[in-house]
Design a protein around this motif. Structure first.
Motif, short mmCIF file in Angstrom:
data_model
loop_
_atom_site.label_atom_id
_atom_site.label_comp_id
_atom_site.label_asym_id
_atom_site.label_seq_id
_atom_site.Cartn_x
_atom_site.Cartn_y
_atom_site.Cartn_z
N LYS A 156 0.84 -1.20 0.00
CA LYS A 156 0.00 0.00 0.00
C LYS A 156 0.88 1.26 0.00
O LYS A 156 0.52 2.26 -0.62
N ALA A 157 2.02 1.19 0.68
CA ALA A 157 2.93 2.34 0.74
C ALA A 157 3.47 2.68 -0.64
O ALA A 157 3.59 3.84 -1.00
N MET A 158 3.78 1.65 -1.41
CA MET A 158 4.36 1.89 -2.74
C MET A 158 3.30 2.30 -3.76
O MET A 158 3.56 3.08 -4.65
N HIS A 159 2.11 1.73 -3.61
CA HIS A 159 1.01 2.02 -4.56
C HIS A 159 -0.27 2.32 -3.79
O HIS A 159 -1.15 1.47 -3.70
N PRO A 160 -0.37 3.52 -3.22
CA PRO A 160 -1.56 3.81 -2.40
C PRO A 160 -2.86 3.76 -3.20
O PRO A 160 -3.89 3.42 -2.67
N MET A 161 -2.80 4.09 -4.50
CA MET A 161 -4.02 4.12 -5.30
C MET A 161 -3.72 3.64 -6.71
O MET A 161 -2.57 3.56 -7.12
N ALA A 162 -4.80 3.38 -7.45
CA ALA A 162 -4.65 3.02 -8.85
C ALA A 162 -3.95 4.15 -9.61
O ALA A 162 -4.05 5.32 -9.23
N ASP A 163 -3.24 3.79 -10.67
CA ASP A 163 -2.39 4.75 -11.38
C ASP A 163 -3.14 5.99 -11.87
O ASP A 163 -2.60 7.09 -11.88
N ARG A 164 -4.42 5.80 -12.25
CA ARG A 164 -5.13 6.94 -12.86
C ARG A 164 -5.30 8.09 -11.88
O ARG A 164 -5.55 9.22 -12.29
N TYR A 165 -5.17 7.83 -10.57
CA TYR A 165 -5.31 8.90 -9.60
C TYR A 165 -4.03 9.71 -9.42
O TYR A 165 -4.02 10.71 -8.72
N ASP A 166 -2.92 9.23 -9.99
CA ASP A 166 -1.68 9.97 -9.93
C ASP A 166 -1.28 10.31 -8.49
O ASP A 166 -1.04 11.46 -8.15
N CYS A 167 -1.28 9.29 -7.66
CA CYS A 167 -0.96 9.47 -6.23
C CYS A 167 0.47 8.99 -5.99
O CYS A 167 0.83 7.90 -6.41
N PRO A 168 1.30 9.82 -5.33
CA PRO A 168 2.69 9.39 -5.10
C PRO A 168 2.78 8.27 -4.06
O PRO A 168 1.80 7.99 -3.37
N ALA A 169 3.96 7.67 -3.97
CA ALA A 169 4.21 6.70 -2.91
C ALA A 169 4.41 7.46 -1.60
O ALA A 169 4.68 8.66 -1.61
N VAL A 170 4.28 6.77 -0.47
CA VAL A 170 4.50 7.43 0.81
C VAL A 170 6.01 7.56 1.05
O VAL A 170 6.81 7.01 0.29
N ALA A 171 6.38 8.29 2.10
CA ALA A 171 7.80 8.54 2.36
C ALA A 171 8.49 7.31 2.95
O ALA A 171 9.59 6.95 2.56
N ALA A 172 7.80 6.68 3.91
CA ALA A 172 8.45 5.57 4.62
C ALA A 172 7.41 4.65 5.22
O ALA A 172 6.25 5.02 5.36
N VAL A 173 7.86 3.44 5.54
CA VAL A 173 7.02 2.52 6.29
C VAL A 173 7.67 2.36 7.66
O VAL A 173 8.88 2.16 7.75
N CYS A 174 6.88 2.49 8.70
CA CYS A 174 7.42 2.45 10.07
C CYS A 174 6.95 1.19 10.77
O CYS A 174 5.75 0.94 10.88
N VAL A 175 7.92 0.38 11.22
CA VAL A 175 7.60 -0.91 11.82
C VAL A 175 8.42 -1.13 13.10
O VAL A 175 9.33 -0.36 13.42
N TYR A 176 8.12 -2.22 13.78
CA TYR A 176 8.94 -2.64 14.93
C TYR A 176 10.27 -3.19 14.42
O TYR A 176 10.35 -3.69 13.28
N PRO A 177 11.32 -3.16 15.26
CA PRO A 177 12.66 -3.58 14.82
C PRO A 177 12.68 -5.00 14.24
O PRO A 177 13.38 -5.27 13.26
N SER A 178 11.89 -5.91 14.80
CA SER A 178 11.97 -7.30 14.34
C SER A 178 11.43 -7.46 12.91
O SER A 178 11.64 -8.49 12.27
N LEU A 179 10.71 -6.44 12.42
CA LEU A 179 10.13 -6.56 11.08
C LEU A 179 10.84 -5.68 10.05
O LEU A 179 10.40 -5.57 8.91
N VAL A 180 11.98 -5.09 10.47
CA VAL A 180 12.71 -4.20 9.57
C VAL A 180 13.18 -4.96 8.33
O VAL A 180 13.03 -4.50 7.19
#
Lengths: 311, 284
Positions: free
Chosen positions: A77-101
């Motif tokens: 979802k972070a890389m492709h928040p919406m379908a291409d036709r909406y021209d929505c950028p990717a998010v800046a970062a994904v924030c997780v717990y250390p074990s899932l880095v």
């Protein structure tokens, strides 16, 4: 006391440590925050604001129930928040717990989306220093580009400013090239004055970003508290020439709020800060609302949760 | 002698999420006495933003309303009927001054409102027994069909009868577990807001019924296009609205039903339910 003079003095050499506090005008602050929320951005300005908000988002998942599968879904979802036709950028970062880095690192490889990890015994920070530093070292070793550390609120509230300052400095060293965001957990600090003091302290100790909250304590991010922190960043910049970033996190759910924050940043720090390099939103459900609004702008009809991926 | 008391006149607002907010735009319209043309009251003129807010309220209430035990939904609708019965005098007065019918006819209309709600309250725990089925199939499956609510339903109430038309359009929708956003009569909206006060003091959870007043024509297009409205029941009997709705839903295929809301027919419940069929494997 003149706030500017005080903070300039403070930045000379660990000034916040002296316990010198910059006065905060609570009434004026809340009035100013209220004023930002009365503005309404429309049409093209709204669309651009929403796109900017997406590009500044640290899409966050910090649940005890997080699995590699959930993190993979969040990364998608972070890389492709919406379908291409909406021209929505990717998010800046994904924030997780250390074990899932490492999972997030793998999922986001080559996408330009950064991996942020909370560390230092998130969310309480109530662990021995050696463990907290090891937490940071491993997260960085696993490929985290950004570290969201929590300050030791117990020490801060007990007046052990030197200790908090030194701990931030040690974490800063362990981060190496990684960006360091310092979480003040403003909901536990008690007053705007303490927030300002903690902000000054974190900035002087080398924070790249200061961040309001863990998201585990209520109240989390509010506009008044963000204004206090933005003021600290502005004064720090004026005194030292060094820019620092701001990250409100927790409790942000609507596009309307997000746009009010962008207006506040622009009016307090200026346009130079309106980039993902210097401003972030820490949120999980905010992205859903922003994508709804972008779809509304694009298609002209009110949207339904039935047509959007789960947060 | 004490000075004459200044009467406190009611300004009716909208009914959204269990509250009575002013119209978002701040606009008001004026209701007049049907026979004399004298000023009666101001009432709110809803915009599409109010409609959006009402849909959000209806959506957030829908899951819990659908999940409530059918017998509880029935009891709550019965309770709403009790509240209407208790407001007989004020409702009848509003109906007769705004629509010009006699006091006796207005009272009969209020009584019919209460009776209609009681009728549909009785349906609550019978819907799946009457409309559901156990189906004979050739494979070793236990196969059954149950009606489930469509979701959030927008309702256009007719001008006459101004109260019974609203209740008649809304009751069969509510009882199945749908939540509603009603746009009251253009011409005679005050009775609808009296009903809103009755709903607000019954046990209906906030957001299950939302009532907007204003100009229907401003809202019908958005009713058709809003993706979070799952169905529209149009009892307004207005050919323009019918056309707008039919064209508007062409893109999203939501259900639209045109209905005479004065009739009392249990089968109207079927308009806003979805039949779910389950194939449950069995081994003998």
């Amino acid at each position: 006391m003149k706030p500017r003079a005080a903070s300039a003095l403070a930045s000379a050499s660990a000034p916040a440590l002296s316990g010198r506090r910059v006065a905060v005008d609570q009434t004026g602050l809340e009035e100013r925050a209220r004023y930002f929320q009365t503005r309404s951005l429309k049409h093209e300005a709204k669309r651009e604001g929403l796109r900017l908000a997406v590009s500044m988002m640290d899409l966050t998942t910090l649940e005890g129930a997080d699995t590699p599968g959930k993190v993979a879904a969040v990364c998608q979802k972070a890389m492709h928040p919406m379908a291409d036709r909406y021209d929505c950028p990717a998010v800046a970062a994904v924030c997780v717990y250390p074990s899932l880095v490492s999972t997030a690192r793998r999922c986001l490889a080559g996408s330009g989306v950064r991996v942020a990890s909370v560390a230092t015994g998130f969310p309480s920070g109530q662990f021995p220093l050696a463990l907290r530093l090891e937490d940071v070292r491993r997260a960085v070793g696993d490929g985290a580009d950004e570290i969201d550390m929590v300050i030791n609120r117990g020490a801060f509230l007990a007046g052990e400013f030197r200790r908090v300052f030194d701990e931030i400095g040690l974490v800063r060293e362990r981060c190496g090239a990684a960006c360091l965001k310092v979480i003040l957990e403003t909901g536990e600090l008690g007053s705007f004055g303490s927030v300002r003091q903690a902000s000054d302290l974190a900035l002087q100790a080398g924070a790249d970003f200061i961040k309001t909250s863990t998201g585990k304590v209520t109240p989390a991010a509010t506009l008044p508290v963000t204004l206090v922190m933005l003021g600290a960043i502005r004064d720090h910049h004026e005194a030292t020439g060094r820019m620092a970033g701001m990250k409100p996190a927790g409790g942000l759910r609507t596009s309307r709020e997000a746009l009010a924050y962008l207006v506040a940043v622009n009016e307090t720090l200026g346009e130079a800060w309106l980039t993902p390099q210097w401003f972030r939103f820490g949120a999980s459900s905010l992205l859903t609302d922003v994508t709804w609004q972008l779809a509304k702008c694009h298609d002209g009809v009110y949207q339904s949760a039935d047509y959007f991926s789960l947060p | 002698m004490p000075p004459a008391r200044l009467r406190i006149l009611k300004t009716s607002k909208l009914f959204i999420g269990g509250k009575f907010p002013r119209a978002e735009s701040g606009r008001v319209l004026t209701a007049v006495d049907f026979l004399t043309g004298a000023h009666l009251a101001h009432y709110g003129q809803a915009s599409i933003k109010d409609l959006r807010d009402a849909v959000a309220a209806a959506r957030s209430a829908q899951r819990a309303w659908a999940a409530a035990a059918p017998s509880l939904r029935g009891q709550i609708l019965y309770r709403a009927a009790e509240m209407i019965e208790g407001r007989m005098a004020s409702l009848a007065a509003v109906i007769s001054t705004t629509t010009g019918v006699t006091a006796a006819a207005a009272e009969a209309e209020v009584a019919a409102c209460a009776d209609r709600l009681v009728h549909f309250a009785g349906w609550a725990d019978k819907i799946s027994a009457v409309f559901g089925s156990v189906n004979q199939v050739a494979t070793s499956h236990f196969n059954f069909t149950v009606p489930e609510p469509t979701g959030v339903v927008a309702v256009l109430a007719p001008d006459r009868p101004s109260a019974l038309g609203l209740i008649g359009a809304v009751a069969p929708v509510l009882v199945a577990g749908n939540t509603v956003v009603v746009v009251a009569s253009d011409a005679f909206p005050l009775a609808a807001m009296e009903l809103a006060e009755a709903f607000a003091t019954s046990d209906l959870p906030a957001g299950v019924v939302n009532i907007l007043t204003g100009k229907r024509a401003e809202l019908v297009g958005t009713m058709a296009s809003h993706l979070d409205i799952n169905a529209v029941v149009d009892a307004s009997d207005d050919p323009t609205h019918r056309t707008t709705l039919r064209l508007g839903v062409a893109g999203n295929l939501k259900r639209v039903h045109f209905r005479d809301a004065t009739r009392e027919a249990g089968t109207d419940i079927l308009d806003t339910v979805e039949m779910k069929t389950v194939w449950h494997p069995v081994s003998w």
